[in-house]
Design an enzyme around this catalytic site. Structure first.
Site, PDB file in Angstrom:
ATOM      1  N   LYS A 193     -17.531 -17.430   2.507  1.00  0.00           N
ATOM      2  CA  LYS A 193     -18.330 -17.309   2.433  1.00  0.00           C
ATOM      3  C   LYS A 193     -19.254 -16.938   1.810  1.00  0.00           C
ATOM      4  O   LYS A 193     -18.999 -16.141   1.080  1.00  0.00           O
ATOM      5  CB  LYS A 193     -19.062 -16.563   4.500  1.00  0.00           C
ATOM      6  CG  LYS A 193     -18.739 -17.347   5.689  1.00  0.00           C
ATOM      7  CD  LYS A 193     -19.067 -16.107   6.180  1.00  0.00           C
ATOM      8  CE  LYS A 193     -19.132 -16.753   7.904  1.00  0.00           C
ATOM      9  NZ  LYS A 193     -18.730 -14.997   8.811  1.00  0.00           N
ATOM     10  N   ARG A 211       1.077  -0.930   0.072  1.00  0.00           N
ATOM     11  CA  ARG A 211      -0.481  -0.226  -0.096  1.00  0.00           C
ATOM     12  C   ARG A 211       0.872   0.788  -0.061  1.00  0.00           C
ATOM     13  O   ARG A 211       0.023   2.275  -0.564  1.00  0.00           O
ATOM     14  CB  ARG A 211      -1.097   0.015   0.990  1.00  0.00           C
ATOM     15  CG  ARG A 211      -2.107  -0.623   0.983  1.00  0.00           C
ATOM     16  CD  ARG A 211      -3.125  -0.748   1.862  1.00  0.00           C
ATOM     17  NE  ARG A 211      -4.477  -1.490   2.191  1.00  0.00           N
ATOM     18  CZ  ARG A 211      -5.216  -1.329   2.618  1.00  0.00           C
ATOM     19  NH1 ARG A 211      -5.475  -1.166   4.210  1.00  0.00           N
ATOM     20  NH2 ARG A 211      -6.912  -2.131   1.984  1.00  0.00           N
ATOM     21  N   GLY A 245     -12.790  -4.618   1.161  1.00  0.00           N
ATOM     22  CA  GLY A 245     -13.370  -4.046   1.225  1.00  0.00           C
ATOM     23  C   GLY A 245     -14.189  -2.994   0.472  1.00  0.00           C
ATOM     24  O   GLY A 245     -15.223  -2.599  -0.470  1.00  0.00           O
ATOM     25  N   GLY A 284      -8.834  -8.590   0.622  1.00  0.00           N
ATOM     26  CA  GLY A 284      -8.363  -8.812   1.239  1.00  0.00           C
ATOM     27  C   GLY A 284      -6.949 -10.486   1.202  1.00  0.00           C
ATOM     28  O   GLY A 284      -6.508 -10.596   0.556  1.00  0.00           O
TER      29      GLY A 284
HETATM   30  P1  ADP Z   1     -10.637 -12.152   0.365  1.00  0.00           P
HETATM   31  O1  ADP Z   1     -10.795 -11.882   1.300  1.00  0.00           O
HETATM   32  O2  ADP Z   1     -10.291 -12.590  -1.170  1.00  0.00           O
HETATM   33  O3  ADP Z   1     -12.244 -11.304   0.253  1.00  0.00           O
HETATM   34  P2  ADP Z   1     -12.816 -14.062   2.435  1.00  0.00           P
HETATM   35  O4  ADP Z   1     -12.313 -13.284   3.224  1.00  0.00           O
HETATM   36  O5  ADP Z   1     -13.926 -14.653   1.693  1.00  0.00           O
HETATM   37  O6  ADP Z   1     -11.558 -13.860   0.709  1.00  0.00           O
HETATM   38  O7  ADP Z   1     -12.220 -15.605   2.758  1.00  0.00           O
HETATM   39  C1  ADP Z   1     -10.940 -16.437   2.951  1.00  0.00           C
HETATM   40  C2  ADP Z   1     -10.127 -17.371   3.234  1.00  0.00           C
HETATM   41  O8  ADP Z   1     -11.348 -18.437   2.902  1.00  0.00           O
HETATM   42  C3  ADP Z   1      -9.197 -17.949   3.527  1.00  0.00           C
HETATM   43  O9  ADP Z   1      -8.596 -17.187   4.591  1.00  0.00           O
HETATM   44  C4  ADP Z   1      -9.443 -19.201   3.326  1.00  0.00           C
HETATM   45  O10 ADP Z   1      -9.027 -19.922   4.319  1.00  0.00           O
HETATM   46  C5  ADP Z   1     -11.146 -19.444   3.682  1.00  0.00           C
HETATM   47  N1  ADP Z   1     -11.411 -21.079   2.719  1.00  0.00           N
HETATM   48  C6  ADP Z   1     -11.824 -20.996   2.042  1.00  0.00           C
HETATM   49  N2  ADP Z   1     -12.015 -22.103   1.342  1.00  0.00           N
HETATM   50  C7  ADP Z   1     -11.698 -22.773   2.143  1.00  0.00           C
HETATM   51  C8  ADP Z   1     -12.387 -24.092   2.310  1.00  0.00           C
HETATM   52  N3  ADP Z   1     -12.641 -25.151   1.457  1.00  0.00           N
HETATM   53  N4  ADP Z   1     -12.537 -24.461   3.921  1.00  0.00           N
HETATM   54  C9  ADP Z   1     -12.342 -23.444   5.190  1.00  0.00           C
HETATM   55  N5  ADP Z   1     -11.477 -22.035   4.288  1.00  0.00           N
HETATM   56  C10 ADP Z   1     -11.297 -21.837   3.181  1.00  0.00           C
HETATM   57 MG    MG Z   2     -11.487 -11.791   3.375  1.00  0.00          MG
END
Ligand code: ADP
Ligand code: MG
Length: 397
Positions: A203, A37, A376, A353
């Protein structure tokens, strides 16, 4: 309409307030763990200095509580030191934001000089968007530049009330925000096809807004990550002990019905006997997972299939890891998708993130078209939200 940028405003001989996002990841001892950043703000900062301006920089860092001892790691000293190394010139870090030290430093500031204010969130007025705090900040400088894309979704004083203190010809975005808005305009417009979204992560509930907005625009939405199992369960499959959002099954079913064939679910999975390093693993094909096993990653067939789709795409946007990539045993799917993006001739954008962290970790960040600095802010933009922090910056004349 594109926004007025720092290129379009007069900065020579002026003190320019640049709202940066130096909210960097920190090590346990408070060191800068990742300076992406800070590096991302350099083009704007160098541009202002080269044109004979002086810089007054402000950012938030971490989540200060108001207790000075507990907040010590959130002081801006370390980011300021790193910035000085990267800019190759002194950065005067002051220990307040609008207090006597900041005022004296800004008063004495000459063209080419750089002052870094203390963490703006040490002042209670920042989160509240307090106009009195904004006026005090405005009193330090002559004009305002927003280069803090990662904070653009927040209506804090330094983001909205502060730029409002300046006439229209003294407000602008920096090059980082310009670059982020350019790629978002591509992703939210009608880009070169096929237009592919790859979504994973923890999620479905975090990503509903993004899925609902993007599904209208993309040709395919490739699903991975833990959200896979909510979709599979919604279809009536056995998902073992995988993560699932039991209260989102109707929603997942609704998305599958309305999106038709656009949503692509994994055709195989890496399952583990426990969701931790060293557990027994195996690959299973089809929609059903064995009882008592945990779905931890997309399988190799899915990784290859998604890789082919990404390779022949016109534009790809990726948010959300394909598995629990932080554990090496479950990182292969995320790695494969990252490599596919890196190799694809498509315009490739990565945001979120953990997604940004993943592509950095694999050393592929500079082989995609864009890695967003806003977690975000990137996701809310993809949902179609508009930000007040950008509405206050005039459109390009
Ligand atoms: P981002 O920050 O890129 O938007 P998210 O916050 O939605 O992504 O999700 C990231 C997390 O999801 C990671 O830390 C990863 O460990 C978890 N994750 C992805 N697939 C699985 C899985 N099959 N089981 C448990 N955790 C998972
Ligand atoms: Mg995240």
């Amino acid at each position: 309409m594109p926004k007025q940028t720092v290129r379009d405003i007069d900065v020579a001989g002026r003190k320019v307030f640049v709202r940066v996002d130096f909210n960097v990841p920190q090590t346990a001892s408070g060191e800068v763990a990742d300076d992406r950043r800070i590096r991302s703000a350099l083009p704007t900062l160098k541009h202002i200095l080269e044109r004979g301006g002086a810089l007054v920089l402000a950012s938030h860092l971490g989540r200060p509580t108001g207790d000075p001892a507990a907040d010590a790691p959130f002081r801006m000293d370390r980011p300021a030191e790193r910035l000085a190394q990267l800019l190759g010139c002194p950065v005067q870090k002051v220990s307040d934001t609008v207090g006597p030290e900041a005022q004296a430093a800004c008063q004495a500031l000459k063209p080419g000089g750089v002052v870094m204010l203390e963490n703006v969130r040490f002042n209670k007025g920042e989160k509240k968007g307090d106009p009195a705090f904004a006026r005090a900040m405005a009193g330090l400088v002559d004009c305002y530049v927003n280069d803090a894309f990662g904070t653009c979704h927040r209506d804090e004083a330094s983001m909205v009330a502060l730029p409002e203190q300046f006439s229209a010809d003294r407000r602008a975005i920096g090059f980082l925000v310009e670059k982020e808005l350019d790629i978002l305009a591509t992703l939210l417009g009608d880009p070169r096809r096929p237009y592919i979204a790859v979504m994973g992560g923890a999620k479905v509930s975090d990503k509903i807004g993004v899925i609902e907005n993007l599904i209208k625009k993309v040709d395919r939405l490739l699903i991975g990550g833990a959200m896979t199992y909510t979709f599979l369960k919604a279809q009536g499959h056995e998902i073992g002990k995988s993560k699932v959002e039991a209260d989102k099954l109707d929603l997942a079913r609704g998305l599958l019905e309305s999106a038709g064939a656009k949503i692509v679910l994994p055709s195989d999975h890496l399952v583990a006997s426990a969701p931790e390093a060293g557990a027994a693993t195996r690959v299973v094909k089809g929609g059903d997972l064995p009882a008592d096993w945990f779905g931890m990653d997309i399988g190799p067939e899915t990784a290859a299939h998604y890789g082919q789709i990404i390779h022949t795409a016109g534009v790809v946007v990726w948010n959300g890891p394909m598995g629990k990539f932080e554990t090496e045993d479950f990182a292969a799917g995320t790695k494969a998708v990252a490599h596919a993006l890196a190799k694809s001739p498509a315009i490739t954008a990565v945001g979120g993130g953990e997604s940004a962290e993943a592509i950095e970790k694999f050393g592929l960040a500079d082989q995609v078209s864009h890695v967003s600095t806003g977690g975000g802010a990137f996701l809310e933009s993809l949902e179609g939200k508009k930000f007040n922090s950008l509405a206050v910056i005039p459109d390009k004349a």
